[in-house]
Write a protein that holds these residues in place. Sequence first.
Motif, short mmCIF file in Angstrom:
data_model
loop_
_atom_site.label_atom_id
_atom_site.label_comp_id
_atom_site.label_asym_id
_atom_site.label_seq_id
_atom_site.Cartn_x
_atom_site.Cartn_y
_atom_site.Cartn_z
N LEU A 1 38.16 39.45 38.31
CA LEU A 1 37.39 40.00 37.35
C LEU A 1 38.13 40.99 36.39
O LEU A 1 37.78 40.75 34.93
CB LEU A 1 36.81 41.21 37.96
CG LEU A 1 35.96 42.18 37.29
CD1 LEU A 1 34.72 41.65 36.49
CD2 LEU A 1 35.32 43.49 38.01
N VAL A 2 39.47 41.33 36.68
CA VAL A 2 40.20 41.88 35.71
C VAL A 2 40.45 40.83 34.54
O VAL A 2 40.43 41.29 33.34
CB VAL A 2 41.36 42.86 36.33
CG1 VAL A 2 42.41 43.08 35.05
CG2 VAL A 2 41.17 43.76 37.05
N TYR A 3 41.05 39.90 34.82
CA TYR A 3 41.64 39.09 33.84
C TYR A 3 40.36 38.08 33.15
O TYR A 3 40.51 37.51 32.09
CB TYR A 3 42.16 37.77 34.62
CG TYR A 3 43.66 38.13 34.96
CD1 TYR A 3 44.71 37.51 34.30
CD2 TYR A 3 44.05 39.18 35.92
CE1 TYR A 3 46.12 37.87 34.52
CE2 TYR A 3 45.25 39.45 36.21
CZ TYR A 3 46.17 38.91 35.59
OH TYR A 3 47.60 39.27 35.50
N ARG A 4 38.91 38.43 33.56
CA ARG A 4 37.98 37.84 32.89
C ARG A 4 37.53 38.83 31.59
O ARG A 4 36.80 38.82 30.92
CB ARG A 4 36.72 37.78 33.83
CG ARG A 4 36.71 36.48 34.58
CD ARG A 4 35.48 35.95 35.04
NE ARG A 4 34.51 37.07 35.71
CZ ARG A 4 34.69 37.24 36.92
NH1 ARG A 4 35.19 36.68 37.73
NH2 ARG A 4 33.85 38.29 37.25
N GLU B 1 44.62 37.74 25.72
CA GLU B 1 44.55 36.94 24.55
C GLU B 1 43.86 35.62 24.73
O GLU B 1 43.28 35.07 23.83
CB GLU B 1 46.10 36.51 24.25
CG GLU B 1 46.77 38.01 23.36
CD GLU B 1 48.18 37.72 22.63
OE1 GLU B 1 48.42 38.08 21.49
OE2 GLU B 1 48.87 37.04 23.69
N LYS B 2 44.00 35.15 25.80
CA LYS B 2 43.49 33.64 26.46
C LYS B 2 42.09 33.93 26.21
O LYS B 2 41.20 33.21 26.02
CB LYS B 2 44.08 33.29 27.85
CG LYS B 2 45.32 32.57 27.49
CD LYS B 2 45.94 32.18 28.83
CE LYS B 2 47.42 31.70 28.83
NZ LYS B 2 47.93 31.43 30.30
N SER C 1 39.49 32.13 23.84
CA SER C 1 38.46 31.06 24.63
C SER C 1 36.84 31.25 24.47
O SER C 1 35.98 30.37 24.32
CB SER C 1 38.56 30.94 26.01
OG SER C 1 38.28 32.21 26.66
N GLU C 2 36.51 32.61 24.06
CA GLU C 2 35.00 33.04 23.90
C GLU C 2 34.75 32.87 22.61
O GLU C 2 35.59 33.16 21.48
CB GLU C 2 34.98 34.37 24.33
CG GLU C 2 35.14 34.60 26.01
CD GLU C 2 34.93 35.98 26.09
OE1 GLU C 2 34.33 36.67 25.43
OE2 GLU C 2 35.34 36.41 27.47
N ILE C 3 33.49 32.23 22.16
CA ILE C 3 33.06 32.08 20.79
C ILE C 3 32.81 33.11 20.22
O ILE C 3 33.25 33.36 19.19
CB ILE C 3 31.85 31.08 20.88
CG1 ILE C 3 32.17 29.79 21.59
CG2 ILE C 3 31.17 30.87 19.64
CD1 ILE C 3 30.89 28.98 21.71
N SER C 4 32.16 34.12 20.77
CA SER C 4 31.92 35.64 20.13
C SER C 4 32.47 36.62 21.27
O SER C 4 31.77 36.56 22.36
CB SER C 4 30.50 35.57 20.14
OG SER C 4 29.88 36.64 19.43
N VAL C 5 33.02 37.56 20.47
CA VAL C 5 33.82 38.56 21.47
C VAL C 5 33.29 39.98 20.86
O VAL C 5 33.57 39.99 19.53
CB VAL C 5 35.31 38.58 21.62
CG1 VAL C 5 35.65 39.70 22.48
CG2 VAL C 5 35.77 37.18 22.25
N PRO C 6 32.50 40.75 21.38
CA PRO C 6 32.11 41.85 20.55
C PRO C 6 33.21 42.77 20.67
O PRO C 6 34.23 42.92 21.37
CB PRO C 6 31.11 42.68 21.88
CG PRO C 6 30.69 41.64 22.67
CD PRO C 6 31.68 40.53 22.82
N ASP C 7 33.22 43.44 19.50
CA ASP C 7 34.41 44.54 19.08
C ASP C 7 35.82 43.62 18.96
O ASP C 7 36.91 44.35 19.35
CB ASP C 7 34.55 45.55 19.80
CG ASP C 7 33.43 46.41 20.19
OD1 ASP C 7 32.63 46.50 19.16
OD2 ASP C 7 33.23 46.99 21.25
#
Length: 916
Positions: A427-430, A459-460, A464-470
């Motif tokens: 969870l933490v790493y997600r 950073e990874k 890897s995520e297309i859209s990251v809030p903030d």
Amino acid sequence: MPAPILATKLYIPPPRSKIVLRPRLIERLNEGMHCKLTLISAPAGFGKTTLVSEWAAVYERPVAWLSLDEGDNDPTSFLTYLVAALQTIAPNIGKGVLAILQPPQPPPIESILIALLNEITTLPNNFVLVLDDYHVIDSKPVDGALTFLLKHLPLQMHLVIATREDPQLPLARLRARGQLTELRAADLRFTPAEAAEFLNQVMGLNLSAEDIAALETRTEGWIAGLQMAALSMRDHEDVAGFIKGFSGTNRYILDYLLEEVMAGQPPEIQHFLLYTSILERLTAGLCDAVLANDEGVQGKGNDRSTVPESLSVGQSASILKYLERANLFLVPLDDERIWYRYHHLFTDLLRTQLLSSLGAQGVAQLHVRAADWHAQNGSILEAIDHASMASDDERVERLITQNYMEMMNRGELSWVRSWISQLSKELVYRRPWLCIYEAYSHSWFGELDEADLLLEAAEKRIRSEISVPDARSMQGYLAFVRSRVTAMRGDIHRAIQLCLAAHGSFDAGDLAIGLDTGMTLGYEYFMAGDYGNASPILHETIRLGITAGSILNTVPTYCVMARLVGVQGLLSKSYDLYQAAAQFVAKASGQHLGAQALIEVGMADVLCERNDLDGALVHLKQGLDLMPWWGKADDFILAYITLARIHLAQANKSDALAAVEKAIGLVQTRGVFSEARHAVEIAQVKLWLAQGDLQAASRWAASQEKHLSSDDPFRFENELARIAQGRVLIAQNKPSKAIGLLSHLEEAARSAGRMGRVIEILLLEALAMREIGDSEHAILALKECLALADAEGYVRVFLDEGQPMQMLLAQWLAHANPGPVRDYAIRLLSQFDVEQPIIPAAQEKASPAGNLVEPLSERELEVLRLLRTDLNGPEIARECMVSLSTVRTHTQNIYAKLGVNNRRAAVRRAEELDLL
């Protein structure tokens, strides 16, 4: 900032309106006051707390009370509440102890207890401290602390412990010495007469003597069993049959009675008791939230188990009043009857019943409701605790992420670390924000490898995520944390680039992170020697911090600015900045002990340089006492280095060594900034030279050549190490080489305006020139040094050089023109005399008719006595723990004062003057 004190733990339960008076036990408690400890040990439900509270209400002396819980297994929490309990009867006691009780690195428990015990001995009246529910303690450190307390218990104090099981204390020893009074289950259980009074008078039954005797026999006087039996019998038609069938072990009796008690209550009361049993503390609004039936609670077998319609939201306040009147194991926690708790035993049983009824998933849903209520009402710690008990990692993560900065500003970083450690690594790493926050936590405590792993994971995930809030803020905060880690690893210029990127990525309205990055960026420029950039950033951060009222960022920035102007040689301005920070803290509401620690240590450093050693030591000890509230290893190190300097100035080499070793230990085990690492190295070198360990100092100097930058060996980061190398070269009797090195350093420091460093460099140049016989240039260097140091009141930088500097000052004064600088030099020279006092008796014997031009100092007399032996020069140096060049200087001074030119003549002349 420390976690708030829960005042209800210090609340003495008031005697109930209807109670069985137990004069025989009250008398036993009174008789036990001549002992150190009264131990009340019996299984649950034997009336331990009720008895002690009844006795406390009539006892003629003050009683302090502490109800323990699981959290008190932490020694810091235990000692904090112990002091808080004592303060209910002596408000001023233990304030200093509370100030040093803060993770991550409080001082040893025994040193804390010694300070507390010393304060207790000053109290004018005898008193009692009650520790209730000690059975929840399963901590060797806490047991050890209590053992130490008992061993050294002041005469004014008596300790009462109420517990379900014997504590891990030296009971046998106390018993053998007549220092222990004990009340056990056999003492506490109701006698037949007390059982009769309880059942018929308190509980309102009308039982015959035979029924009472039977029930008393079967319960063996167990008060809780009698109480639950009485509750069950209130509406029972066949009382005799009930009593006849009342049998079994205590555990089964409890289960049976609970079912009977619960079955006799209306459905809405049963639901209330079961659902609210998840709460450690109850109040009407919280109970309403847990009982809310808008969604219901999923029970076992996919049944919908909801609160009955007859119990609508908003009735909890009335039900709590009913439960208290009905004596249904509800304990008030304050005089206003706002907060309550269930009897611990009752809570355990209700929770067992609840789990059986709803299953783990249903219970978890109740914890989620409690978590949401606490979050909405600002009690974030309790919210996270309930979310954790629900095993709702997602909710824990969200609560931490949303409230991280606020909790940081309140000094709750240790709590945050504890909860994050319970989350799964997956969870933490997600969660990028969680990774970044946890990385910042690790960097704060110098755990750099862990911080790097978390930053890489963040950073990874972002990539890897297309859209990251903030995403912009996230990248900025990540760069900020990486900047700190990079700086701690020694790449200060890369760290500055990262922090500049972070500083520009946040909105102007995000003041908290703006202050964080401003403080860090200014500090990094300071460590790089770029004062042109450091100074305006630090000033602006202070201005914004004052406007925002932010203590956490503003005070450390003040302290960095004070150190910066100190390096520039502006001691007065440095002290003024510390004073301004202190005034800023004084005007703020609440206690800010961590910030105060930084100020105290900074003031101590300035006072030490001005040779106010007593004042410096007072400030430094206060700073070290408060430093655990701040927790950063860097600032602990700087405090220990100043402490070592004070001890050396007082010729206390063993304590100086201990302080330096503490600083070295932190550098070896924690990641720290370069300023702290360099400070430790220089302090170690000075200590070696003071001890006469020239070999160790020489090895260090040789090792430095391998690490210093080849492209710019005189850049700022190397300056302190280079100055120390010059000091070692002088001790090695290599003054010419030292002069070459020091001249380069002087030029670099002077061009950058680091006049504080120039003063020290000039002093060493003067001493080196004196060694090669270049008195003219030595005097010129000293004269310039005095002119720079006079205006700012430098003292220790001269005194720390010892007798060579004393002789050089005396030489300069012999030819100096009248004026302020000469007056300053005279004051300096007089302080050398204070540090190296003349022995009056020796002076009288040595010069009854004025035969000596100048009397011998203590150190010279010591060297003179060794000259009388067969020891050679290096052996005398080892014996005196000084360098060989220092011994030669002492020897030359002895020859000059005795009017001789060799060792044998000096000994003969000394014998004639009765100096030996």
